[in-house]
Design a protein around this motif. Structure first.
Motif, PDB file in Angstrom:
ATOM      1  N   GLN A 248       0.846  -1.208   0.000  1.00  0.00           N
ATOM      2  CA  GLN A 248       0.000   0.000   0.000  1.00  0.00           C
ATOM      3  C   GLN A 248       0.878   1.255   0.000  1.00  0.00           C
ATOM      4  OE1 GLN A 248      -3.070  -0.486  -0.608  1.00  0.00           O
ATOM      5  NE2 GLN A 248      -2.921  -2.672  -0.175  1.00  0.00           N
ATOM      6  N   ASN A 249       1.964   1.196   0.753  1.00  0.00           N
ATOM      7  CA  ASN A 249       2.863   2.357   0.817  1.00  0.00           C
ATOM      8  C   ASN A 249       3.576   2.571  -0.523  1.00  0.00           C
ATOM      9  OD1 ASN A 249       3.985   4.546   2.248  1.00  0.00           O
ATOM     10  ND2 ASN A 249       5.850   3.385   2.592  1.00  0.00           N
ATOM     11  N   PHE A 250       3.976   1.484  -1.180  1.00  0.00           N
ATOM     12  CA  PHE A 250       4.639   1.613  -2.495  1.00  0.00           C
ATOM     13  C   PHE A 250       3.655   2.222  -3.505  1.00  0.00           C
ATOM     14  CE2 PHE A 250       7.540  -2.263  -1.409  1.00  0.00           C
ATOM     15  CZ  PHE A 250       8.308  -1.462  -0.594  1.00  0.00           C
ATOM     16  N   ARG A 251       2.392   1.794  -3.439  1.00  0.00           N
ATOM     17  CA  ARG A 251       1.386   2.382  -4.347  1.00  0.00           C
ATOM     18  C   ARG A 251       1.269   3.884  -4.070  1.00  0.00           C
ATOM     19  NH1 ARG A 251      -3.539  -2.067  -3.845  1.00  0.00           N
ATOM     20  NH2 ARG A 251      -2.635  -3.642  -5.216  1.00  0.00           N
ATOM     21  N   TRP A 252       1.257   4.236  -2.787  1.00  0.00           N
ATOM     22  CA  TRP A 252       1.145   5.655  -2.395  1.00  0.00           C
ATOM     23  C   TRP A 252       2.344   6.443  -2.908  1.00  0.00           C
ATOM     24  CZ3 TRP A 252       4.207   8.728   0.847  1.00  0.00           C
ATOM     25  CH2 TRP A 252       3.641   9.965   1.236  1.00  0.00           C
ATOM     26  N   LEU A 253       3.533   5.855  -2.786  1.00  0.00           N
ATOM     27  CA  LEU A 253       4.740   6.537  -3.266  1.00  0.00           C
ATOM     28  C   LEU A 253       4.662   6.750  -4.777  1.00  0.00           C
ATOM     29  CD1 LEU A 253       7.472   4.645  -1.198  1.00  0.00           C
ATOM     30  CD2 LEU A 253       7.075   7.107  -1.142  1.00  0.00           C
ATOM     31  N   ASP A 254       4.227   5.715  -5.500  1.00  0.00           N
ATOM     32  CA  ASP A 254       4.107   5.849  -6.965  1.00  0.00           C
ATOM     33  C   ASP A 254       3.113   6.945  -7.325  1.00  0.00           C
ATOM     34  OD1 ASP A 254       5.932   4.067  -8.132  1.00  0.00           O
ATOM     35  OD2 ASP A 254       4.658   2.351  -7.686  1.00  0.00           O
ATOM     36  N   LYS A 255       2.010   6.973  -6.590  1.00  0.00           N
ATOM     37  CA  LYS A 255       0.968   7.972  -6.878  1.00  0.00           C
ATOM     38  C   LYS A 255       1.446   9.395  -6.569  1.00  0.00           C
ATOM     39  CE  LYS A 255      -3.424   8.390  -5.050  1.00  0.00           C
ATOM     40  NZ  LYS A 255      -4.449   7.838  -4.178  1.00  0.00           N
ATOM     41  N   ASN A 256       2.408   9.493  -5.675  1.00  0.00           N
ATOM     42  CA  ASN A 256       2.866  10.814  -5.245  1.00  0.00           C
ATOM     43  C   ASN A 256       4.223  11.203  -5.824  1.00  0.00           C
ATOM     44  OD1 ASN A 256       0.854  12.026  -3.142  1.00  0.00           O
ATOM     45  ND2 ASN A 256       0.925   9.831  -2.754  1.00  0.00           N
ATOM     46  N   GLY A 257       4.537  10.661  -6.979  1.00  0.00           N
ATOM     47  CA  GLY A 257       5.732  11.122  -7.694  1.00  0.00           C
ATOM     48  C   GLY A 257       6.991  10.318  -7.454  1.00  0.00           C
ATOM     49  N   GLY A 258       6.896   9.230  -6.667  1.00  0.00           N
ATOM     50  CA  GLY A 258       8.069   8.372  -6.475  1.00  0.00           C
ATOM     51  C   GLY A 258       9.141   9.020  -5.614  1.00  0.00           C
ATOM     52  N   ILE A 259      10.329   8.426  -5.666  1.00  0.00           N
ATOM     53  CA  ILE A 259      11.405   8.820  -4.740  1.00  0.00           C
ATOM     54  C   ILE A 259      11.921  10.228  -5.056  1.00  0.00           C
ATOM     55  CG2 ILE A 259      13.607   8.107  -3.715  1.00  0.00           C
ATOM     56  CD1 ILE A 259      11.554   5.937  -3.362  1.00  0.00           C
ATOM     57  N   ALA A 260      11.976  10.580  -6.342  1.00  0.00           N
ATOM     58  CA  ALA A 260      12.505  11.913  -6.690  1.00  0.00           C
ATOM     59  C   ALA A 260      11.653  12.994  -6.034  1.00  0.00           C
ATOM     60  CB  ALA A 260      12.532  12.087  -8.204  1.00  0.00           C
ATOM     61  N   ALA A 261      10.326  12.824  -6.097  1.00  0.00           N
ATOM     62  CA  ALA A 261       9.434  13.814  -5.482  1.00  0.00           C
ATOM     63  C   ALA A 261       9.583  13.809  -3.967  1.00  0.00           C
ATOM     64  CB  ALA A 261       7.986  13.519  -5.877  1.00  0.00           C
ATOM     65  N   MET A 262       9.731  12.610  -3.392  1.00  0.00           N
ATOM     66  CA  MET A 262       9.918  12.521  -1.934  1.00  0.00           C
ATOM     67  C   MET A 262      11.189  13.263  -1.521  1.00  0.00           C
ATOM     68  SD  MET A 262       7.505  10.984  -0.442  1.00  0.00           S
ATOM     69  CE  MET A 262       6.114  10.928  -1.538  1.00  0.00           C
ATOM     70  N   GLU A 263      12.253  13.064  -2.285  1.00  0.00           N
ATOM     71  CA  GLU A 263      13.530  13.690  -1.933  1.00  0.00           C
ATOM     72  C   GLU A 263      13.387  15.218  -1.900  1.00  0.00           C
ATOM     73  OE1 GLU A 263      16.953  12.537  -4.256  1.00  0.00           O
ATOM     74  OE2 GLU A 263      18.261  13.801  -3.046  1.00  0.00           O
ATOM     75  N   GLN A 264      12.757  15.766  -2.944  1.00  0.00           N
ATOM     76  CA  GLN A 264      12.604  17.225  -2.985  1.00  0.00           C
ATOM     77  C   GLN A 264      11.791  17.704  -1.787  1.00  0.00           C
ATOM     78  OE1 GLN A 264      14.481  19.102  -4.793  1.00  0.00           O
ATOM     79  NE2 GLN A 264      15.238  17.131  -5.539  1.00  0.00           N
ATOM     80  N   GLN A 265      10.703  16.963  -1.524  1.00  0.00           N
ATOM     81  CA  GLN A 265       9.843  17.353  -0.405  1.00  0.00           C
ATOM     82  C   GLN A 265      10.574  17.214   0.933  1.00  0.00           C
ATOM     83  OE1 GLN A 265       5.598  16.470  -0.766  1.00  0.00           O
ATOM     84  NE2 GLN A 265       5.776  15.465   1.227  1.00  0.00           N
ATOM     85  N   ASN A 266      11.365  16.147   1.064  1.00  0.00           N
ATOM     86  CA  ASN A 266      12.083  15.935   2.330  1.00  0.00           C
ATOM     87  C   ASN A 266      13.122  17.030   2.568  1.00  0.00           C
ATOM     88  OD1 ASN A 266      10.654  13.644   3.114  1.00  0.00           O
ATOM     89  ND2 ASN A 266      11.994  12.267   1.968  1.00  0.00           N
ATOM     90  N   ILE A 267      13.769  17.488   1.494  1.00  0.00           N
ATOM     91  CA  ILE A 267      14.752  18.576   1.634  1.00  0.00           C
ATOM     92  C   ILE A 267      14.024  19.843   2.109  1.00  0.00           C
ATOM     93  CG2 ILE A 267      16.291  20.126   0.326  1.00  0.00           C
ATOM     94  CD1 ILE A 267      16.980  17.614  -1.446  1.00  0.00           C
ATOM     95  N   ALA A 268      12.885  20.122   1.472  1.00  0.00           N
ATOM     96  CA  ALA A 268      12.131  21.336   1.828  1.00  0.00           C
ATOM     97  C   ALA A 268      11.599  21.255   3.258  1.00  0.00           C
ATOM     98  CB  ALA A 268      10.977  21.522   0.841  1.00  0.00           C
ATOM     99  N   LYS A 269      11.126  20.078   3.652  1.00  0.00           N
ATOM    100  CA  LYS A 269      10.581  19.897   5.008  1.00  0.00           C
ATOM    101  C   LYS A 269      11.667  20.126   6.060  1.00  0.00           C
ATOM    102  CE  LYS A 269       8.745  15.797   5.289  1.00  0.00           C
ATOM    103  NZ  LYS A 269       8.522  14.403   4.823  1.00  0.00           N
ATOM    104  N   ALA A 270      12.821  19.478   5.841  1.00  0.00           N
ATOM    105  CA  ALA A 270      13.906  19.604   6.817  1.00  0.00           C
ATOM    106  C   ALA A 270      14.373  21.054   6.904  1.00  0.00           C
ATOM    107  CB  ALA A 270      15.058  18.680   6.432  1.00  0.00           C
ATOM    108  N   LYS A 271      14.396  21.732   5.749  1.00  0.00           N
ATOM    109  CA  LYS A 271      14.891  23.119   5.735  1.00  0.00           C
ATOM    110  C   LYS A 271      14.015  24.018   6.625  1.00  0.00           C
ATOM    111  CE  LYS A 271      16.425  26.745   2.551  1.00  0.00           C
ATOM    112  NZ  LYS A 271      15.858  27.859   3.272  1.00  0.00           N
ATOM    113  N   LEU A 272      12.717  23.771   6.613  1.00  0.00           N
ATOM    114  CA  LEU A 272      11.816  24.582   7.447  1.00  0.00           C
ATOM    115  C   LEU A 272      12.272  24.544   8.910  1.00  0.00           C
ATOM    116  CD1 LEU A 272       8.332  23.477   6.029  1.00  0.00           C
ATOM    117  CD2 LEU A 272       9.298  25.791   5.927  1.00  0.00           C
ATOM    118  N   ILE A 273      12.616  23.337   9.362  1.00  0.00           N
ATOM    119  CA  ILE A 273      12.978  23.174  10.780  1.00  0.00           C
ATOM    120  C   ILE A 273      14.411  23.631  11.044  1.00  0.00           C
ATOM    121  CG2 ILE A 273      13.087  21.517  12.700  1.00  0.00           C
ATOM    122  CD1 ILE A 273      10.917  19.905  11.120  1.00  0.00           C
TER     123      ILE A 273
END
Ligand SMILES: Cc1ncc(COP(=O)(O)O)c(C=O)c1O
Length: 360
Positions: A248-273
């Motif tokens: 279910q999580n892999f399906r969610w990741l695919d639906k949300n742009g895969g690892i490349a999208a996660m990486e960009q989002q994770n960089i932005a999230k960490a930067k906020l903090i």
């Protein structure tokens, strides 16, 4: 259902509501069959389809080359600390010690062989840095080099990986959070309970030639990677529901742009903090010595006093943010912001940090 909290737990960690809901539904009734997925044979067509789709999506999300096996096993990352040397160490092995988990991996290997070496160790400063690669004392004859890619407790992360003919990485706390060249590794393993799904499953990605390596002693099949690979992760009863949740999580990741999208989002999230820490005029202190080593998954910082830390945790709870207390050997605050933590959760935490510092 009550509103979901922003859960900053280091693991088991927050999962997307969509993944939990799909998993809950399949737990009760899989595909309108009248039987839940956890009630079906691990050798039946329904679970085999789940396992095959989970493996296929995992391969495509991480672009895993064909000369690697993908295994879904049990025993957590901790069991891998022993299986790695049992399966792959007959001469000597190198370990980079950057935190408590890396040290535990080393300790397990040292029980199996007396030829296990430390290439570098950051325990002299409570693991608040990653030793410079140029200082590592590597043995060119070592069977492998073991590293921990993200130090969950201390908030440091290896940003680049060394070139090595058999690099082994514990990626329990940053698997699928950033793009990766799997072909750089001999083995990647990760307990599922941070970025993949529930505890009880461990993902192992192993280069096929390593399955043929000569072992120091004969192994019981349950400890032998080649036996698990030969049985497609079903040497014994697989952790079926856990694997279903991973799917279910892999399906969610695919639906949300895969690892490349996660990486960009994770960089932005960490930067906020991290920005909230760095712009606080010293009210918050990041526990990691060098900004370049800061993890994008586990963000660790302290406040001026224990009382203020307790007050901060209380103020966060009132705003629906939980599990922020730092690990006991580091203290302060640890915000774990794996893939499933939304940007809004990190923004809420950063906003609270600014507000709290201004009124303290
Ligand atoms: C980096 C790392 N390695 C290993 C472990 C141990 O994992 P497990 O509890 O699945 O054995 C953890 C758990 O938090 C971890 O963060």
């Amino acid at each position: 259902m009550s509103e979901r909290a922003y859960n900053f737990s280091a693991g088991p960690a927050t999962l997307p509501a969509e993944v939990l809901e799909a998993s809950a539904s399949g737990l009760v009734d899989y595909d309108n069959s009248g039987v839940g997925i956890a009630e079906m044979s691990h050798r039946g067509p329904e679970f085999i389809a789940v396992l095959e789709e989970a493996e296929a999506r995992c391969r495509s999300l991480l672009s895993i080359p064909d000369n690697y096996e993908v295994l879904f096993l049990q025993g957590g990352a901790t069991q891998q600390f022993s299986l790695i040397p049992m399966n792959l160490l007959s001469g000597s092995a190198d370990y980079l010690i950057t935190g408590q988990w890396a040290k535990k991996a080393y300790d397990s290997a040292a029980l199996i062989s007396d030829k296990v070496k430390v290439v570098a160790n950051s325990s002299d400063q409570n693991y608040n840095y990653i030793p410079e690669e140029s200082s590592w004392e590597l043995d060119s004859d070592a069977d492998y080099l073991h590293v921990c890619s993200n130090n969950t407790i201390f908030g440091t992360q290896l940003k680049d990986f060394p070139k090595h003919n058999c690099l082994i990485a514990d990626m329990s706390s940053d698997i699928m959070s950033r793009e990766l060249d799997v072909s750089q590794f001999g083995v990647i393993y990760a307990g599922a309970q941070k970025n993949l799904g529930p505890s009880g499953v461990v993902l192992v990605i192993i280069r096929k030639d390593l399955l043929e390596r000569e072992k120091a002693t004969q192994l019981p099949p349950i400890f032998d990677y080649s036996k698990h690979a030969g049985a497609n992760s079903c040497l014994n009863t697989a952790p079926t529901f856990g694997i279903y949740m991973l799917l279910q999580n892999f399906r969610w990741l695919d639906k949300n742009g895969g690892i490349a999208a996660m990486e960009q989002q994770n960089i932005a999230k960490a930067k906020l903090i991290y920005d909230a820490i760095d712009n606080s005029n010293g009210f918050y202190t990041g526990t990691v010595a060098n900004a370049a080593d800061r993890s994008n998954m586990n963000i660790t910082f302290t406040l001026p006093t224990e009382e203020l830390t307790a007050e901060f945790i209380k103020a966060a709870k009132e705003k629906g943010m939980v599990a922020l207390k730092g690990y006991r050997s580091v203290g302060g605050i640890r915000a774990s912001v794996y893939n499933a933590m939304p940007v809004a959760g990190c923004q809420a935490l950063a906003d609270l940090m600014v507000e709290f510092a201004s009124r303290a």
